[in-house]
Design an enzyme around this catalytic site. Structure first.
Site, PDB file in Angstrom:
ATOM      1  CG  ASP A 103     -25.497 -17.424  35.932  1.00 17.47           C
ATOM      2  OD1 ASP A 103     -25.136 -18.616  35.861  1.00 17.47           O
ATOM      3  OD2 ASP A 103     -26.328 -16.899  35.146  1.00 17.47           O
ATOM      4  CB  SER A 104     -29.774 -13.315  38.657  1.00 20.55           C
ATOM      5  OG  SER A 104     -29.935 -12.223  37.750  1.00 20.55           O
ATOM      6  CD  GLN A 135     -36.796 -20.242  39.342  1.00 21.69           C
ATOM      7  OE1 GLN A 135     -36.678 -19.132  38.829  1.00 21.69           O
ATOM      8  NE2 GLN A 135     -35.844 -20.768  40.078  1.00 21.69           N
TER       9      GLN A 135
HETATM   10  N1  SAM Z   1     -27.992 -17.372  32.298  1.00 22.11           N
HETATM   11  C1  SAM Z   1     -29.299 -17.289  32.728  1.00 22.11           C
HETATM   12  C2  SAM Z   1     -29.891 -15.997  32.258  1.00 22.11           C
HETATM   13  O1  SAM Z   1     -29.176 -15.124  31.836  1.00 22.11           O
HETATM   14  O2  SAM Z   1     -31.097 -15.871  32.213  1.00 22.11           O
HETATM   15  C3  SAM Z   1     -29.322 -17.466  34.217  1.00 22.11           C
HETATM   16  C4  SAM Z   1     -29.077 -18.850  34.536  1.00 22.11           C
HETATM   17  S1  SAM Z   1     -29.173 -19.320  36.185  1.00 22.11           S
HETATM   18  C5  SAM Z   1     -30.049 -20.775  35.987  1.00 22.11           C
HETATM   19  C6  SAM Z   1     -30.311 -18.244  36.996  1.00 22.11           C
HETATM   20  C7  SAM Z   1     -30.536 -18.659  38.419  1.00 22.11           C
HETATM   21  O3  SAM Z   1     -30.739 -17.528  39.283  1.00 22.11           O
HETATM   22  C8  SAM Z   1     -31.789 -19.518  38.593  1.00 22.11           C
HETATM   23  O4  SAM Z   1     -31.415 -20.827  38.960  1.00 22.11           O
HETATM   24  C9  SAM Z   1     -32.588 -18.823  39.701  1.00 22.11           C
HETATM   25  O5  SAM Z   1     -33.219 -19.723  40.581  1.00 22.11           O
HETATM   26  C10 SAM Z   1     -31.480 -18.018  40.384  1.00 22.11           C
HETATM   27  N2  SAM Z   1     -31.956 -16.896  41.179  1.00 22.11           N
HETATM   28  C11 SAM Z   1     -32.949 -16.022  40.872  1.00 22.11           C
HETATM   29  N3  SAM Z   1     -33.129 -15.144  41.887  1.00 22.11           N
HETATM   30  C12 SAM Z   1     -32.221 -15.473  42.855  1.00 22.11           C
HETATM   31  C13 SAM Z   1     -31.902 -14.938  44.144  1.00 22.11           C
HETATM   32  N4  SAM Z   1     -32.577 -13.895  44.653  1.00 22.11           N
HETATM   33  N5  SAM Z   1     -30.889 -15.509  44.847  1.00 22.11           N
HETATM   34  C14 SAM Z   1     -30.192 -16.570  44.350  1.00 22.11           C
HETATM   35  N6  SAM Z   1     -30.470 -17.145  43.134  1.00 22.11           N
HETATM   36  C15 SAM Z   1     -31.458 -16.593  42.400  1.00 22.11           C
END
Ligand code: SAM
Length: 291
Positions: free
Chosen positions: A156-157, A31
């Site tokens: 928390d994705s 990303q």
């Molecule tokens: N609070 C934020 C929101 O509501 O938008 C989310 C914060 S956190 C930084 C989101 C994280 O999910 C990102 O670092 C992203 O890289 C991770 N992520 C997305 N898809 C994922 C997956 N399939 N497995 C593990 N992590 C993932």
């Protein structure tokens, strides 16, 4: 100080614009990552143009995503966090002294590296906690592998775009349910309760295909579009028990600025226009004209 503007547009003709100093920008394997110094929200992490977290309001989000499931469980020992690269969710989980092991599975190592460098206050010293295991992997692949069950699973994705899509699909929810202990709880962020009703409906509907009991709850996050944000709490039997949550928070010495037992209960009281958006074939979009 050169400032630059960015904005999120959750609906036609609607923009939430921000202006701040762009400290870092890069395309990772998964990303686009931007880090801003914002005059109101402080250091702010932005992924694919969507604000993920900021120094000043991160507690609004992390306390509701974490303390609601953790204080719904009598004694959570093993906890899984999927996503959460900034460390804010893992830090809140490890505030609960009952936890003996917390595993965080983040797909993008660059999010964690840059969060530790530019937004260190969000994760704090959680990275050195002996109870924490941080893995860089796809959360969907991790949950489908064999392993010990968890008392609480917290997703928390980012939104259901790019790497996050798979975390809102039925097979993932089903596997999360299988990886929970009998009295375990699952929670996840599910987006804007006003602007992203399609996503909220999809997540709620897909979760109900996996968990015996699913509840939507609400909170406020000032850097998210429309501020009113939604979360899921799921398990075998979701009982919203604010007095028990209060007793557990006192016993565990949880100090929170947004979460409290009244908010714990009130968060599950849904406005009609949001409740109606959860039903099958529901008219999605608060702003969709009603026929
Ligand atoms: N609070 C934020 C929101 O509501 O938008 C989310 C914060 S956190 C930084 C989101 C994280 O999910 C990102 O670092 C992203 O890289 C991770 N992520 C997305 N898809 C994922 C997956 N399939 N497995 C593990 N992590 C993932």
């Amino acid at each position: 100080m050169a400032t630059s503007r960015f904005f999120e547009s959750p609906a036609p003709g609607v923009e939430f614009a921000y202006e701040g100093e762009l400290l870092h920008a890069e395309d990772s394997r998964f990303q686009h990552i931007d880090i801003y110094e914002h005059p109101t929200f402080g250091r702010t992490l932005v992924l694919d143009g969507a604000v993920q977290t900021s120094e000043r309001d991160e507690f609004l989000y992390h306390e509701m995503l974490v303390h609601v499931p953790m204080l719904s469980h009598p004694e959570p020992k093993r906890v899984l966090v999927i996503g959460g690269g900034d460390g804010g969710t893992l830090r809140r989980v490890l505030e609960h002294p009952t936890v003996t092991e917390a595993v965080m599975v983040e797909i993008d190592e660059r999010v964690t590296e840059l969060s530790r460098e530019y937004v260190p206050s969000i994760g704090g010293d959680v990275w050195d906690d002996p109870r924490a295991t941080v893995l860089f992997d796809d959360g969907n692949a991790y949950i489908h592998a064999d392993g010990e069950p968890f008392d609480v699973i917290i997703v928390d994705s980012s939104d259901p775009i790019g790497p996050g899509i798979v975390l809102f699909e039925v097979p993932f929810f089903r596997r999360c349910y299988e990886r929970l202990t009998d009295d375990g709880f699952y929670s996840a962020q599910t987006g804007s309760a006003f602007y992203f009703q399609g996503e909220v409906n999809m997540a709620y509907t897909n979760a109900r295909a996996a968990f015996p009991d699913v509840r939507l709850y609400l909170g406020h996050v000032t850097t998210y579009p429309g501020t009113l944000w939604s979360y899921l709490l799921a398990g075998d039997d979701v009982e919203v028990d604010a007095p028990a949550a209060l007793a557990r928070s006192a016993e565990r010495k949880i100090s929170a600025r947004y979460w409290n037992p009244e908010i714990h209960a009130a968060a599950f009281a849904l406005p009609g226009v949001i409740r109606e958006a959860l039903g099958p074939g529901a008219p999605l979009g608060v702003f969709t004209p009603r026929s």
